[in-house]
Design a protein around this motif. Structure first.
Motif, short mmCIF file in Angstrom:
data_model
loop_
_atom_site.label_atom_id
_atom_site.label_comp_id
_atom_site.label_asym_id
_atom_site.label_seq_id
_atom_site.Cartn_x
_atom_site.Cartn_y
_atom_site.Cartn_z
N ASP A 96 22.07 -7.79 20.08
CA ASP A 96 22.25 -7.76 18.57
C ASP A 96 20.70 -7.41 18.15
O ASP A 96 20.41 -6.95 17.30
N LYS A 97 19.61 -7.95 18.77
CA LYS A 97 18.33 -7.72 18.40
C LYS A 97 17.96 -6.43 18.60
O LYS A 97 17.58 -5.58 17.66
N GLN A 98 18.12 -5.82 19.75
CA GLN A 98 17.87 -4.52 19.96
C GLN A 98 18.53 -3.62 19.25
O GLN A 98 18.20 -2.34 18.94
N ALA A 99 19.76 -3.66 18.89
CA ALA A 99 20.56 -2.86 17.78
C ALA A 99 19.95 -3.01 16.50
O ALA A 99 20.38 -2.28 15.62
N GLY A 100 18.90 -3.89 16.36
CA GLY A 100 18.24 -4.03 15.08
C GLY A 100 18.91 -4.80 14.10
O GLY A 100 18.69 -4.67 12.85
N ILE A 101 19.88 -5.59 14.61
CA ILE A 101 20.77 -6.33 13.52
C ILE A 101 19.93 -7.40 13.08
O ILE A 101 20.12 -8.08 11.97
N TYR A 102 19.24 -8.03 14.02
CA TYR A 102 18.38 -9.20 13.69
C TYR A 102 17.01 -9.13 14.52
O TYR A 102 17.09 -8.58 15.51
N ASP A 103 16.12 -10.02 14.05
CA ASP A 103 14.73 -9.97 14.56
C ASP A 103 14.68 -11.13 15.70
O ASP A 103 15.66 -12.00 15.96
N GLN A 104 13.55 -11.11 16.48
CA GLN A 104 13.38 -12.15 17.54
C GLN A 104 13.30 -13.65 17.11
O GLN A 104 14.13 -14.53 17.62
N GLY A 105 13.06 -13.92 15.77
CA GLY A 105 12.95 -15.19 15.24
C GLY A 105 14.22 -15.67 15.20
O GLY A 105 14.96 -16.87 15.51
#
Ligand SMILES: Cc1cc2nc3c(=O)[nH]c(=O)nc-3n(C[C@H](O)[C@H](O)[C@H](O)COP(=O)(O)O)c2cc1C
Length: 213
Positions: A96-105
């Motif tokens: 989901d992070k790689q899809a740009g949906i949410y960030d590392q935090g």
């Protein structure tokens, strides 16, 4: 077929055409629809165990208290919930992070929340049932729209199923769904309570309502 039509046309089938198999393509379409269902944190703990061989269905029929549809339906899908899915939540968070949906935090926040929250076995159990039920409903509605009929079932010995088909205790059987083509003798979609019995239209704090007693 649109979603509302499928919802209204679906019925719980008892009779299936035993001579009409469900193609591998249709099975994939069913699971593709099922996996679109939501799950808390997008944990995606639902798994699908398909039984198709006639001999295997005969064994499953005995486990399902001899319900004939388990043998007659060319495809039986046992929906399972992975009670340990939270241990691999990084996979979901990274995707989901790689899809740009949410960030590392947020990925780290969700991972921590899931790993601590689902360490509670009863939470993992409840969410496995909840998410599995949503996926099962997606699957059944998709099946209707693809010209298939389905029968949801919980009438089977879950321990025996696990033992016989070598399913780890990690996977909780949620529901069994018989899938195939319609045959004569099925009841139609059954009656439903009127909306007024089911719905409180205006829930307000401190006000007595339909569900206060
Ligand atoms: C959780 C669940 C378990 C069920 N278990 C069985 C079962 O073991 N055997 C069976 O014949 N029907 C089973 N049913 C089917 C219900 O009897 C059926 O959905 C209900 O009567 C409504 O019928 P309809 O969907 O055709 O309107 C089950 C349904 C649900 C949702």
């Amino acid at each position: 077929m649109d979603t509302l039509t499928a919802i209204h046309q679906r019925f719980s089938a008892n009779r299936f055409d035993p001579n009409r198999p469900v193609s591998a393509e249709l099975l994939d379409q069913l699971i593709d629809a099922a996996r679109q269902a939501p799950s808390a944190f997008n944990l995606q703990q639902t798994r699908f165990f398909a039984v198709q061989d006639l001999e295997a269905r005969k064994v499953l029929r005995a486990i399902a208290y001899n319900q004939a549809k388990v043998e007659e339906a060319p495809l039986v899908i046992v929906v399972l919930g992975d009670l340990n899915a939270h241990e691999q939540f990084e996979e979901v968070a990274n995707a989901d992070k790689q899809a740009g949906i949410y960030d590392q935090g947020l990925a780290e926040y969700f991972t921590n929340a899931v790993k601590t929250g689902y360490a509670d076995a009863s939470r993992a159990h409840d969410e496995a049932i909840r998410s599995g039920a949503l996926a099962a409903m997606n699957l059944m509605n998709a099946a209707t729209s693809l010209g298939l009929v389905t029968g949801p079932m919980i009438g089977f010995d879950q321990d025996k199923f696990r033992e016989t088909f070598l399913i780890s205790e990690r996977y909780l059987p949620v529901i069994m769904i018989t899938v195939g083509y319609n045959a004569p003798g099925n009841w139609p979609h059954k009656t439903r309570h009127p909306i007024e019995k089911l719905l409180e239209r205006h829930g307000r704090p401190g006000e007595k309502n339909t569900f206060s007693e």
